[in-house]
Write a protein that holds these residues in place. Structure first.
Motif, PDB file in Angstrom:
ATOM      1  N   PHE A 203       0.836  -1.201   0.000  1.00 50.51           N
ATOM      2  CA  PHE A 203       0.000   0.000   0.000  1.00 50.51           C
ATOM      3  C   PHE A 203       0.870   1.251   0.000  1.00 50.51           C
ATOM      4  O   PHE A 203       0.592   2.211  -0.722  1.00 50.51           O
ATOM      5  N   MET A 204       1.929   1.257   0.810  1.00 56.86           N
ATOM      6  CA  MET A 204       2.844   2.402   0.821  1.00 56.86           C
ATOM      7  C   MET A 204       3.461   2.626  -0.557  1.00 56.86           C
ATOM      8  O   MET A 204       3.613   3.775  -1.004  1.00 56.86           O
ATOM      9  N   ALA A 205       3.818   1.527  -1.229  1.00 54.54           N
ATOM     10  CA  ALA A 205       4.396   1.655  -2.568  1.00 54.54           C
ATOM     11  C   ALA A 205       3.456   2.415  -3.493  1.00 54.54           C
ATOM     12  O   ALA A 205       3.884   3.291  -4.264  1.00 54.54           O
ATOM     13  N   ALA A 206       2.176   2.086  -3.419  1.00 55.80           N
ATOM     14  CA  ALA A 206       1.188   2.788  -4.245  1.00 55.80           C
ATOM     15  C   ALA A 206       0.939   4.203  -3.735  1.00 55.80           C
ATOM     16  O   ALA A 206       0.800   5.149  -4.518  1.00 55.80           O
TER      17      ALA A 206
ATOM     18  N   ALA B 150       3.929   6.462 -12.798  1.00 61.62           N
ATOM     19  CA  ALA B 150       4.780   6.094 -11.663  1.00 61.62           C
ATOM     20  C   ALA B 150       5.202   4.646 -11.833  1.00 61.62           C
ATOM     21  O   ALA B 150       4.470   3.835 -12.422  1.00 61.62           O
ATOM     22  N   CYS B 151       6.382   4.331 -11.320  1.00 63.29           N
ATOM     23  CA  CYS B 151       6.924   2.980 -11.417  1.00 63.29           C
ATOM     24  C   CYS B 151       7.304   2.494 -10.021  1.00 63.29           C
ATOM     25  O   CYS B 151       7.936   3.230  -9.258  1.00 63.29           O
ATOM     26  N   ILE B 152       6.922   1.257  -9.711  1.00 66.33           N
ATOM     27  CA  ILE B 152       7.188   0.668  -8.402  1.00 66.33           C
ATOM     28  C   ILE B 152       8.176  -0.479  -8.552  1.00 66.33           C
ATOM     29  O   ILE B 152       7.927  -1.424  -9.314  1.00 66.33           O
ATOM     30  N   ASP B 153       9.282  -0.392  -7.822  1.00 67.23           N
ATOM     31  CA  ASP B 153      10.250  -1.487  -7.751  1.00 67.23           C
ATOM     32  C   ASP B 153       9.920  -2.314  -6.517  1.00 67.23           C
ATOM     33  O   ASP B 153      10.247  -1.935  -5.392  1.00 67.23           O
ATOM     34  N   ALA B 154       9.259  -3.454  -6.735  1.00 67.44           N
ATOM     35  CA  ALA B 154       8.926  -4.372  -5.644  1.00 67.44           C
ATOM     36  C   ALA B 154       9.806  -5.615  -5.704  1.00 67.44           C
ATOM     37  O   ALA B 154       9.442  -6.663  -5.188  1.00 67.44           O
ATOM     38  N   VAL B 155      10.963  -5.494  -6.342  1.00 65.79           N
ATOM     39  CA  VAL B 155      11.895  -6.618  -6.486  1.00 65.79           C
ATOM     40  C   VAL B 155      13.094  -6.442  -5.571  1.00 65.79           C
ATOM     41  O   VAL B 155      13.370  -7.265  -4.704  1.00 65.79           O
ATOM     42  N   GLY B 156      13.837  -5.350  -5.776  1.00 67.68           N
ATOM     43  CA  GLY B 156      15.003  -5.108  -4.941  1.00 67.68           C
ATOM     44  C   GLY B 156      16.251  -5.795  -5.440  1.00 67.68           C
ATOM     45  O   GLY B 156      16.438  -6.011  -6.640  1.00 67.68           O
ATOM     46  N   THR B 157      17.082  -6.214  -4.518  1.00 65.86           N
ATOM     47  CA  THR B 157      18.469  -6.555  -4.805  1.00 65.86           C
ATOM     48  C   THR B 157      18.679  -7.838  -5.600  1.00 65.86           C
ATOM     49  O   THR B 157      19.737  -8.011  -6.195  1.00 65.86           O
ATOM     50  N   GLU B 158      17.714  -8.746  -5.608  1.00 64.83           N
ATOM     51  CA  GLU B 158      17.942 -10.023  -6.286  1.00 64.83           C
ATOM     52  C   GLU B 158      17.085 -10.152  -7.540  1.00 64.83           C
ATOM     53  O   GLU B 158      16.290 -11.071  -7.683  1.00 64.83           O
TER      54      GLU B 158
ATOM     55  N   ASN C 152       8.391  11.725 -17.805  1.00 65.66           N
ATOM     56  CA  ASN C 152       8.980  12.940 -17.268  1.00 65.66           C
ATOM     57  C   ASN C 152       8.162  13.429 -16.069  1.00 65.66           C
ATOM     58  O   ASN C 152       6.926  13.443 -16.109  1.00 65.66           O
ATOM     59  N   PHE C 153       8.840  13.831 -15.017  1.00 61.57           N
ATOM     60  CA  PHE C 153       8.227  14.328 -13.785  1.00 61.57           C
ATOM     61  C   PHE C 153       7.310  13.292 -13.134  1.00 61.57           C
ATOM     62  O   PHE C 153       6.375  13.640 -12.415  1.00 61.57           O
ATOM     63  N   GLY C 154       7.620  12.027 -13.371  1.00 65.00           N
ATOM     64  CA  GLY C 154       6.906  10.950 -12.705  1.00 65.00           C
ATOM     65  C   GLY C 154       7.602  10.554 -11.417  1.00 65.00           C
ATOM     66  O   GLY C 154       8.573  11.183 -10.975  1.00 65.00           O
ATOM     67  N   THR C 155       7.111   9.474 -10.804  1.00 63.28           N
ATOM     68  CA  THR C 155       7.616   9.023  -9.504  1.00 63.28           C
ATOM     69  C   THR C 155       8.115   7.588  -9.606  1.00 63.28           C
ATOM     70  O   THR C 155       7.455   6.726 -10.198  1.00 63.28           O
ATOM     71  N   VAL C 156       9.269   7.334  -9.007  1.00 62.40           N
ATOM     72  CA  VAL C 156       9.791   5.977  -8.843  1.00 62.40           C
ATOM     73  C   VAL C 156       9.679   5.627  -7.363  1.00 62.40           C
ATOM     74  O   VAL C 156      10.297   6.277  -6.514  1.00 62.40           O
ATOM     75  N   SER C 157       8.873   4.619  -7.068  1.00 60.09           N
ATOM     76  CA  SER C 157       8.616   4.179  -5.698  1.00 60.09           C
ATOM     77  C   SER C 157       9.379   2.877  -5.471  1.00 60.09           C
ATOM     78  O   SER C 157       9.208   1.909  -6.206  1.00 60.09           O
ATOM     79  N   ILE C 158      10.218   2.845  -4.427  1.00 58.94           N
ATOM     80  CA  ILE C 158      11.094   1.701  -4.204  1.00 58.94           C
ATOM     81  C   ILE C 158      10.761   1.062  -2.865  1.00 58.94           C
ATOM     82  O   ILE C 158      10.935   1.677  -1.815  1.00 58.94           O
ATOM     83  N   VAL C 159      10.269  -0.182  -2.913  1.00 53.51           N
ATOM     84  CA  VAL C 159      10.006  -0.934  -1.684  1.00 53.51           C
ATOM     85  C   VAL C 159      10.726  -2.275  -1.667  1.00 53.51           C
ATOM     86  O   VAL C 159      10.715  -2.968  -0.656  1.00 53.51           O
TER      87      VAL C 159
END
Length: 389
Positions: free
Chosen positions: A175-178, A256-264, A301-308
């Motif tokens: 939910f925070m990611a969104a 907006a783009c959400i990275d719900a993957v991370g390091t691996e 452009n001027f979008g958001t990248v959300s990283i969880v």
């Protein structure tokens, strides 16, 4: 009591450990009725999280019944049924007072170690290394909860354990990611990773008003679950993700783009992901940030990248030129779970979402070591594991 303990890379055991005891007047002891294996636990299982010690009890998605309460804890009583946030927070420090519970200044006794790596220390977490407090985790029969007058949320009897368990982590995190995306009517949100957090992010984005959600993964069962929620899916092994998102957004990119993957990230996803794997294996890098690079390029452009997704150290070859020249906003955090709990519990009670949809496998603590392998290897359609001691 029985608990799942870590003994090195790929070595998880169910064994007897000492029962927890009250150590502070604000503590509580809960009898665990349900706990879960989180995707971030796989980073521990894979041996990439530093400052783990053989015998550490892990797990940070936990709920149960209060069986003992410290003398200064006026918020809970024996018999209360509670969900325990994975973030341990005092409720009184600079950050807690501002709602940034995961940045608590008082709950990480190993702060000096974290400061050497990150500059400043976050708060303590259950079952997640001696960088983050060395607290025993909740994949066990019993759990000591420090500052239990701040963290746990009482849950009503008419909701099942499986409906509310994920208030501990993956539902607030998704939910925070969104929420970080500042979603407006008509927005398109792209999400990398259709594991448990990604699935929660997909549904949360729709709850917050997204018109379209694009979900990126390659595991068939995960993609099917994303489609069931109404997402457009991209299999990154079959299609060029950037080109498909460009096509879907008429060349503008996702809002907006959400990275719900991370390091691996998946090693075979691209040349840069293979190079990341080589660098980590030869100690020339700490993380594999292929998904973050791709998310930056796919954001408008001027979008958001959300990283969880979880990252641990120093990221290589991040396209900051793209981010700066196109005005991107970055939002990221270890989730301040307590900030979201009342609203998310209300949404569950009102029937807006039933987080139990993500569960595919159930077992006991004794089943835990084998279920870790099943989850890691994505066998038998495994998306989420719940354990009941």
């Amino acid at each position: 009591m029985k608990a799942l303990t870590w003994h090195g890379k790929g070595d998880m055991r169910c064994e007897s450990v000492p029962d927890p005891t009250i150590q502070d007047g604000r503590d509580a002891i809960i009898k665990v009725t349900a706990c879960a294996i989180c995707g971030s636990d796989l980073h521990i299982y894979g041996g990439i999280i530093p400052e783990m010690r053989s015998g550490d009890v892990i797990g940070h998605e936990t709920m149960g019944e209060v069986v003992e309460v410290g003398k200064d804890n006026k918020a809970l009583k024996v018999g209360d049924r509670v969900v325990v946030p994975f973030t341990i927070s005092c409720g009184e420090c600079f950050f807690c007072r501002r709602g940034f519970f995961s940045g608590c200044e008082r709950t990480n006794p190993d702060a000096s170690k974290a400061e050497k790596l990150w500059g400043h220390a976050p708060g303590g977490l259950f079952g997640y290394s001696h960088l983050l407090g060395g607290y025993a985790g909740g994949q066990a029969e019993y759990l000591r909860v420090p500052f239990a007058d701040v963290g746990p949320i009482k849950v009503p009897d008419h909701l099942t354990d499986e409906q509310v368990l994920f208030l501990s982590d993956i539902f607030p995190t998704g939910f925070m990611a969104a929420d970080f995306c500042n979603i407006q009517n008509g927005d398109t949100i792209a999400i990398w990773g259709c594991g448990p957090v990604g699935q929660m992010a997909i549904r949360s984005a729709f709850l917050l008003g997204a018109e379209r959600v694009i979900a990126v993964d390659t595991v068939p069962e995960r993609l099917e679950l994303a489609r069931a929620a109404g997402a457009i899916t991209i299999d990154f092994m079959d299609e060029d993700v950037y080109e498909r998102i460009q096509d879907l957004t008429r060349g503008r990119g996702a809002d907006a783009c959400i990275d719900a993957v991370g390091t691996e990230a998946e090693t075979m996803a691209s040349f840069d992901s293979m190079l990341d794997r080589v660098k980590v294996a030869t100690f020339m890098g700490t993380d594999r940030p292929h998904v973050l690079r791709q998310a930056i390029h796919c954001c408008r452009n001027f979008g958001t990248v959300s990283i969880v997704g979880v990252y641990g150290g120093f990221l290589d070859k991040i396209p900051m030129g793209s981010a700066i020249n196109r005005g991107l906003t970055f939002r990221m955090a270890q989730t301040p779970v307590q900030r979201y709990l009342p609203d998310l519990l209300r949404r569950i009670e009102e029937g807006q979402i039933d987080p139990s949809f993500v569960i595919t496998h159930r077992g006991t603590l004794e089943d835990g070591p084998e279920l870790y392998k099943t989850f890691r290897d994505k066998k038998d359609g495994c998306i989420k594991v719940v354990l009941k001691p």
